[in-house]
Design an enzyme around this catalytic site. Sequence first.
Site, PDB file in Angstrom:
ATOM      1  N   LYS A  26      -2.904  -9.424  38.338  1.00 52.40           N
ATOM      2  CA  LYS A  26      -1.693 -10.217  38.171  1.00 52.40           C
ATOM      3  C   LYS A  26      -1.620 -11.327  39.216  1.00 52.40           C
ATOM      4  O   LYS A  26      -1.427 -12.508  38.904  1.00 52.40           O
ATOM      5  CB  LYS A  26      -0.481  -9.280  38.297  1.00 52.40           C
ATOM      6  CG  LYS A  26       0.802  -9.856  37.776  1.00 52.40           C
ATOM      7  CD  LYS A  26       1.885  -8.777  37.721  1.00 52.40           C
ATOM      8  CE  LYS A  26       1.606  -7.771  36.597  1.00 52.40           C
ATOM      9  NZ  LYS A  26       2.452  -6.578  36.681  1.00 52.40           N
ATOM     10  N   ARG A  96       6.221  -6.505  41.860  1.00 57.22           N
ATOM     11  CA  ARG A  96       5.380  -5.853  40.846  1.00 57.22           C
ATOM     12  C   ARG A  96       4.060  -5.402  41.454  1.00 57.22           C
ATOM     13  O   ARG A  96       3.557  -6.017  42.379  1.00 57.22           O
ATOM     14  CB  ARG A  96       5.029  -6.834  39.725  1.00 57.22           C
ATOM     15  CG  ARG A  96       6.196  -7.370  38.942  1.00 57.22           C
ATOM     16  CD  ARG A  96       5.657  -8.382  37.949  1.00 57.22           C
ATOM     17  NE  ARG A  96       6.702  -9.272  37.482  1.00 57.22           N
ATOM     18  CZ  ARG A  96       7.174  -9.265  36.229  1.00 57.22           C
ATOM     19  NH1 ARG A  96       6.683  -8.411  35.354  1.00 57.22           N
ATOM     20  NH2 ARG A  96       8.137 -10.089  35.875  1.00 57.22           N
ATOM     21  N   GLY A 105       1.864  -0.503  32.216  1.00 61.80           N
ATOM     22  CA  GLY A 105       2.916   0.513  32.157  1.00 61.80           C
ATOM     23  C   GLY A 105       2.755   1.635  33.152  1.00 61.80           C
ATOM     24  O   GLY A 105       3.598   2.518  33.248  1.00 61.80           O
ATOM     25  N   MET A 107       2.366   1.308  36.554  1.00 57.55           N
ATOM     26  CA  MET A 107       2.913   1.077  37.887  1.00 57.55           C
ATOM     27  C   MET A 107       4.361   0.598  37.762  1.00 57.55           C
ATOM     28  O   MET A 107       4.783   0.089  36.740  1.00 57.55           O
ATOM     29  CB  MET A 107       2.070   0.030  38.618  1.00 57.55           C
ATOM     30  CG  MET A 107       0.612   0.417  38.739  1.00 57.55           C
ATOM     31  SD  MET A 107       0.366   1.963  39.628  1.00 57.55           S
ATOM     32  CE  MET A 107       1.107   1.524  41.186  1.00 57.55           C
ATOM     33  N   ARG A 353      -3.304 -12.577  31.310  1.00 57.66           N
ATOM     34  CA  ARG A 353      -4.428 -11.664  31.526  1.00 57.66           C
ATOM     35  C   ARG A 353      -5.208 -11.579  30.224  1.00 57.66           C
ATOM     36  O   ARG A 353      -4.691 -11.952  29.159  1.00 57.66           O
ATOM     37  CB  ARG A 353      -3.933 -10.290  31.956  1.00 57.66           C
ATOM     38  CG  ARG A 353      -3.010  -9.663  30.948  1.00 57.66           C
ATOM     39  CD  ARG A 353      -2.432  -8.353  31.459  1.00 57.66           C
ATOM     40  NE  ARG A 353      -1.424  -7.865  30.517  1.00 57.66           N
ATOM     41  CZ  ARG A 353      -0.581  -6.881  30.774  1.00 57.66           C
ATOM     42  NH1 ARG A 353      -0.588  -6.292  31.956  1.00 57.66           N
ATOM     43  NH2 ARG A 353       0.289  -6.472  29.876  1.00 57.66           N
ATOM     44  N   HIS A 469       5.156  -0.001  24.395  1.00 56.22           N
ATOM     45  CA  HIS A 469       4.243   0.873  25.130  1.00 56.22           C
ATOM     46  C   HIS A 469       3.294   1.600  24.189  1.00 56.22           C
ATOM     47  O   HIS A 469       2.072   1.608  24.374  1.00 56.22           O
ATOM     48  CB  HIS A 469       5.069   1.886  25.937  1.00 56.22           C
ATOM     49  CG  HIS A 469       4.235   2.851  26.710  1.00 56.22           C
ATOM     50  ND1 HIS A 469       3.908   4.100  26.229  1.00 56.22           N
ATOM     51  CD2 HIS A 469       3.619   2.725  27.910  1.00 56.22           C
ATOM     52  CE1 HIS A 469       3.146   4.710  27.120  1.00 56.22           C
ATOM     53  NE2 HIS A 469       2.962   3.894  28.157  1.00 56.22           N
ATOM     54  N   SER A 778     -39.296  13.443  24.990  1.00 54.44           N
ATOM     55  CA  SER A 778     -37.912  13.149  24.658  1.00 54.44           C
ATOM     56  C   SER A 778     -37.055  13.918  25.660  1.00 54.44           C
ATOM     57  O   SER A 778     -37.127  15.145  25.734  1.00 54.44           O
ATOM     58  CB  SER A 778     -37.612  13.591  23.230  1.00 54.44           C
ATOM     59  OG  SER A 778     -36.277  13.300  22.927  1.00 54.44           O
ATOM     60  N   CYS A 845     -32.578  12.302  23.740  1.00 53.46           N
ATOM     61  CA  CYS A 845     -31.970  12.769  22.492  1.00 53.46           C
ATOM     62  C   CYS A 845     -30.799  13.713  22.713  1.00 53.46           C
ATOM     63  O   CYS A 845     -30.456  14.476  21.835  1.00 53.46           O
ATOM     64  CB  CYS A 845     -33.013  13.408  21.583  1.00 53.46           C
ATOM     65  SG  CYS A 845     -33.736  14.901  22.260  1.00 53.46           S
ATOM     66  N   TYR A 865     -36.664   4.487  23.721  1.00 53.42           N
ATOM     67  CA  TYR A 865     -35.596   4.586  22.722  1.00 53.42           C
ATOM     68  C   TYR A 865     -34.532   5.593  23.137  1.00 53.42           C
ATOM     69  O   TYR A 865     -34.777   6.422  24.015  1.00 53.42           O
ATOM     70  CB  TYR A 865     -36.171   4.974  21.350  1.00 53.42           C
ATOM     71  CG  TYR A 865     -36.702   6.385  21.269  1.00 53.42           C
ATOM     72  CD1 TYR A 865     -35.866   7.457  20.973  1.00 53.42           C
ATOM     73  CD2 TYR A 865     -38.044   6.643  21.501  1.00 53.42           C
ATOM     74  CE1 TYR A 865     -36.349   8.746  20.913  1.00 53.42           C
ATOM     75  CE2 TYR A 865     -38.542   7.937  21.443  1.00 53.42           C
ATOM     76  CZ  TYR A 865     -37.690   8.983  21.152  1.00 53.42           C
ATOM     77  OH  TYR A 865     -38.166  10.272  21.106  1.00 53.42           O
TER      78      TYR A 865
END
Lengths: 891, 891
Positions: A26, A96, A105, A107, A353, A469, A778, A845, A865
């Site tokens: 902010k 703030r 929401g 803080m 923001r 919210h 693998s 995997c 991979y």
Amino acid sequence: MTKWVSSFGDGKAEGTASMKATLGGKGANLAEMSNLGLPVPPGFTITTDVCTYFYAHDNSYPPELTAMVEEALGKMEAQTSMGFGSAEKPLLVSVRSGAPISMPGMMDTVLNLGLNDETVEGLARASGDPRFAYDSYRRFIQMYGDVVMEVKHYSFEEALEDLKREKGARFDTELDAEALKELVKTYKAIVRQEASRDFPQDPKEQLWGAIGAVFGSWMSARAITYRRINSISAEMGTAVTVQAMVFGNMGDDCATGVAFTRNPSTGEKLYYGEYLINAQGEDVVAGIRTPQALSKAMAEAGESDPAESMEVKLPGTYKELTDVFDKLEAHYREMQDIEFTVQQGKLYVLQTRTGKRTAAAALKIAVDLAAEKVITQDEAVGRVEPASLDQLLHPTLDPKAERKIIAKGLPASPGAVSGKVVFNAEDAEAKAAAGEAVILVRIETSPDDIHGMHAAKGIVTQRGGMTSHAAVVARGMGKACVCGAGELSISYRDKTFTSQGVTVKEGEEITIDGGAGLVMAGRVPTVDPQLSGDFATLMEWADKLRRLKVRTNADTPTDARTAIKFGAEGIGLCRTEHMFFQDERILAMREMILAQDVEGRRKALAKILPMQKGDFVQLFEIMGPRPVTIRLLDPPLHEFLPHEPHEMDEVAKAAGVEPKTVRRRVAELKEANPMLGLRGCRLGILYPEISEMQARAIFEAVVETAAKVGTAPIPEVMVPLVAMAKEFELIKARIDAVAREVMAESGKQIEYQVGTMIELPRAALRADEIALEASFFSFGSNDLTQMTLGLSRDDAGKFLEPYQKAGIFEHDPFQSIDQSGVGELIQIGAERGRKVRPDIKLGICGEHGGDPASIAFCEKVGLDYVSCSPYRVPIARLAAAQAMLRQKSAN
Amino acid sequence: MTKWVSSFGDGKAEGTASMKATLGGKGANLAEMSNLGLPVPPGFTITTDVCTYFYAHDNSYPPELTAMVEEALGKMEAQTSMGFGSAEKPLLVSVRSGAPISMPGMMDTVLNLGLNDETVEGLARASGDPRFAYDSYRRFIQMYGDVVMEVKHYSFEEALEDLKREKGARFDTELDAEALKELVKTYKAIVRQEASRDFPQDPKEQLWGAIGAVFGSWMSARAITYRRINSISAEMGTAVTVQAMVFGNMGDDCATGVAFTRNPSTGEKLYYGEYLINAQGEDVVAGIRTPQALSKAMAEAGESDPAESMEVKLPGTYKELTDVFDKLEAHYREMQDIEFTVQQGKLYVLQTRTGKRTAAAALKIAVDLAAEKVITQDEAVGRVEPASLDQLLHPTLDPKAERKIIAKGLPASPGAVSGKVVFNAEDAEAKAAAGEAVILVRIETSPDDIHGMHAAKGIVTQRGGMTSHAAVVARGMGKACVCGAGELSISYRDKTFTSQGVTVKEGEEITIDGGAGLVMAGRVPTVDPQLSGDFATLMEWADKLRRLKVRTNADTPTDARTAIKFGAEGIGLCRTEHMFFQDERILAMREMILAQDVEGRRKALAKILPMQKGDFVQLFEIMGPRPVTIRLLDPPLHEFLPHEPHEMDEVAKAAGVEPKTVRRRVAELKEANPMLGLRGCRLGILYPEISEMQARAIFEAVVETAAKVGTAPIPEVMVPLVAMAKEFELIKARIDAVAREVMAESGKQIEYQVGTMIELPRAALRADEIALEASFFSFGSNDLTQMTLGLSRDDAGKFLEPYQKAGIFEHDPFQSIDQSGVGELIQIGAERGRKVRPDIKLGICGEHGGDPASIAFCEKVGLDYVSCSPYRVPIARLAAAQAMLRQKSAN
């Protein structure tokens, strides 16, 4: 001397947008906007370093901070020509929080700070509006009392409701100055009563109280939970921004609103937002009054009144505002989320923001911005959070399915889900933990509901708009959400809601479509997602970038087909045991396990052979030229036997043996720690005939597929749970022998590879010895995690959460690879394997194959991979591309 | 060109004693003895490289081997002035195996090779003794038929018995030349019948057949078993030695015998051995005729007739022989085991090797040789196999106990043991596997009985002397053994034996004293060993040498006292949970587990606190100034709860809760893989009150002990199962807090250390992070082995044996550390720990702490101490000294 405070305002600032780490998001953006010459009320930011200092020094401040704050306040007074605490022209401020990463929401914020019994009169005089002054004062007492002095907010709300009843007022706005003056007295009495001290009259005392509350809230339970869910470190701290107040509630030429430069739900290029005339910012976000649309277009789409839109009501300011939008989006090269206030016709920008968005919107915005040449294709690839794609890959409502709509609301976050109704966060969490899909239904949500929202599949609220919210949080979490479904009448006490004459009780199933804003009774069928053009475009860009191949873990034709649709380049893990559990087969399997000798086992295995071969032929046909890695039987044999006495009797009957034979065998096979027992290649060492049957099924399937489709698949036969090189050698020798047999019988050459899972720490350490014979590795990161951490995935549930809360695990190590522990073993295994066999093929995997952070790690280690579940394939493709981007920018 | 053959004889040789790897032990020593000028019959050795070649080339020989063998045979002919296959002066040879490491009785031997229908007549003429010639021929056919042609040996024995019956002969020696000629015909017919071909008449064909049989026997099941039990690699192969025959059976001026330069049972300096007049070597070793003592002294001690001793019967040759003994012992600087033959008054030495001996003998011989200045003290320390000390540390018969002696035999291998009688190797193995102590009773033993002897606690034979198969093998294995107990009448069919009128059935208990040669009915009580002066001397020498400290794993005062007696320098592992299982305590423990909340748990823990503190005070008092490492609670809580329904009901009653509460808790705590579950420090993270109680018990015990004895012990508090540094930090913080509390309460300073087990692969890898806070590491090699190999010790039993048979594991990895897997993690952990904290104390406390090979590894890695069970402490002390010796000689 450390600079603990950074000022901004009047077209210039001491900070810039790049200083998020110290100024918070902010503060840094306010500084940046000041530098851009945008209309930002002046103010200053106390840096995050102060927060760090605060917690490192027993909740105290650096000694020089007071003087610095005084100086910054002085600048504000000069720029506004007002005085903090002045009875004539009182300067009021907002306080703030602002962390380097946005935590909406989470803080606490205090507005109108600086008001007291004297300055309120000054404000009344200066604004010429005593009602406004006293309304601001009572709001300030209420907010400050709640946030700083820990007075329960409903005490204030009750007093307000009492007063409204007494005065016969429906809305707050119907209370006049006198009534509000009376309310202020009541509020101060409430504070005295509940906090055992007077409401502070000294503005400086108020300011330091608020600053302390912001820092204090950084360690609140809510903030800690949010950080845990979002994997944010507590180290970074929060900044505090103190800014001159501007008022959107000084009359009908005043307004306040929040806006996005594009539609955060769909990504459409459209000024998108909501505003309220004569209101403070909190009124919009809190969802208490339902706000109006910013633009006419949006009003029409969202079923609100175009005549009430800002475009119509305040056309001049609207034009000024959209110019700011364009300027900010162009400057930041990204969709922005902006807060603004209009005070007596003058526009102020309070915050900008990067706007949160749905996955679909992220995709569209990224592709659009690239098309508009604002960003490059590579940047576009980097703009979409891979995990968020999950939202796009899951089913939507079947358009042909019957549905009984029981409520309509705002399409706050897309996705179609069904679940059982719950009415509070605790129930949501408990039922979800028990494996149930739940939908959380609330009048409105607050930060206290975060954990319940996290647990729920979807969220419905009765009140609140697209930026309430519930809507913001749900989009961030990728949960389906319907907001502001005003028809709902919710009784928390009875745990029911009623809408359109239908009453739904807790535990009953509903379906919601967050993309359409619909709430439906019961379960509505869904269909597979349509992967949009933007999706295909972004994936194409990602595929051009990435080096890592993406395979899938698939055992069935359905899995294989889905994975190919999502772009899988092969099968990295086909678990053959899943094939043994099917009805007809488990009988033969059990016969094999119950056999007394190798001949008996061979007889039973001969029955399984044609079925298993058939499975492989199907998979080979679907996968075409793509590689298919087939893992030999892995689980302990007791998994195939029943454990209840009556089931054992049935098995005995079916197998034609005495019940006691079955019981004895079950007892023989019982293990104290099956995970560390007779499984994996150990089965093949003790019962070579099993490996031989499986090898034969694979090779015969190769020959059969080749005959059918003309070209032969090249299978990769994978030996699980190897600890010692010799185990692998012995089993490979058997596989090779079977291959030679099948070649001799069929007269065909068969190409194939034999490799191994690296899933035991020892295998990683001795990868050099194993690589002498193995064509590929693998990394089985699930088991490797279990062994390396000594942690059973089945049993860890009991302590994973306390462990995350205590900060022992930053992530669930079964979700995202433990890079410094398990990761080092993977690195060692890869290095030592390559040293002996430079062209060895390396993959992973486990579950981690679909986790973006883990994929980035695989890129770093240089694996060839990753293999993941079919639905995660696109996520892996995007994550692999982003990993490459990061590698590039690091070089 | 590779030299595949090495000749010896006539005072010189191509090889030396140092060439055991290629010539085998026997061949190398024959070469060495030839070089020493001792009377060795000439011969040659085919090297072990041929064996390796043989198995690598599909059982075929190097092409140039034939010519080399011919050449070597030519030399023998020249030296003996005889001809191989000559009808006039036939050269006969023995063919024997000889591996680089002695494998007594495991490999096959053929004597008298070169005899056929023609040469037998030549031998009769040359010796002037047709009876001797035909006896040699029939022995040759019998041995060759059995070993090379696979004719069952009892076919020959039956024919011999038939003939003796027919001729009315009691002994073989009563058969005359004509009778033996007839027997030769019968034997040849048996061969033709059973082998479907004629007995080969060509001496060259005979020779190559015998060579092939020796190489073939290297891979026989018996040889493989012996190598497995003794951890000998199959890679090294065997050599074949062909040597001119000399005859101990050409008349009464002939003899054959085996001897030790010192008593192999006690170590006493005494010419020790047995011989037979007019016999071949096999007759002595096979135990078919009971031989006579070599010296008068030995005859007197062993209850045989001094008048029959070689010292009396062949005094000149005896003197010559003892000169050879002295020369060989002085040359090899070690007690020797020698085979000799006297042919018509002339002494021949056929073999010398380091003599096998009991642990007591090894100890005495080593100490004596050092006292005699033949070897140094360091060499003496290196001469005793640490594991063999086990024999000396265990109880002997209580001299005051009543005993019923039912048989006397030879004191073949010391030790007093009780066990249930079994009559064959299979039963021995099966019952031992079921956890029973068994004593194997046999008429005589053969290599086929090895696995049963390995399984038994002790061995009794009816026939055979101090050098019989049973005696040699039992001493090698450190098993108690009584040999030649002629009074026994054994019925294999009925599974009974009778002696002195007592009949003992299979399964009945007997006690044997292998040091006294006694067999007793029932179980006889035993007493602790008297650790002799030699023992103390050698240990003192060892202690001077070693760097590694030796601690013990002890949970009880008894353990701690025993360990101190054996020289333990501290407690490396005190498992506190063992203290919780005791009767009164388990109630409180269960109350704790069943408690609903932390208050309930604290209440129950408060009951355990004083008991646990009392335990620690006791241990601290016993251990005095020695360090004591106390591990916090480790096992999962369900181990403390019962699992049978009726037990659960009892627990519920005792705890005053509903049975369903107990059942629910048992179900809640059940784990799929307890080894990887909620245990170790995880308990302390979830229930910090447990760690706190234990820490308090430790610190209060320190204060109490200090008050009692004047000096305060310095406890080492050990946190188990740490995976993440943060776990350790959190628990250490609690421990430190409790220490501060106890210090404040008592007003005393407490010195202590807090460290951790390194028993998870991750902890080893991240030892650097853990060492930031930990004062010491103890490598928990049991769990580290389980995790690294993915192998549950409880479940691995099923496949450990097949795994060792298949050559996957060389050793049981739970007995001897897997150095290249688990070992690397220990090395990594040690290095990384030291990097961060150079003075960190490093130890090991798994089973491996008492295994010599593992101790050598710990020395190599530079750990500070090993910790093992009390009875293994002396073994560890000696092994640590030897490890140091090896380090020195490597540098």
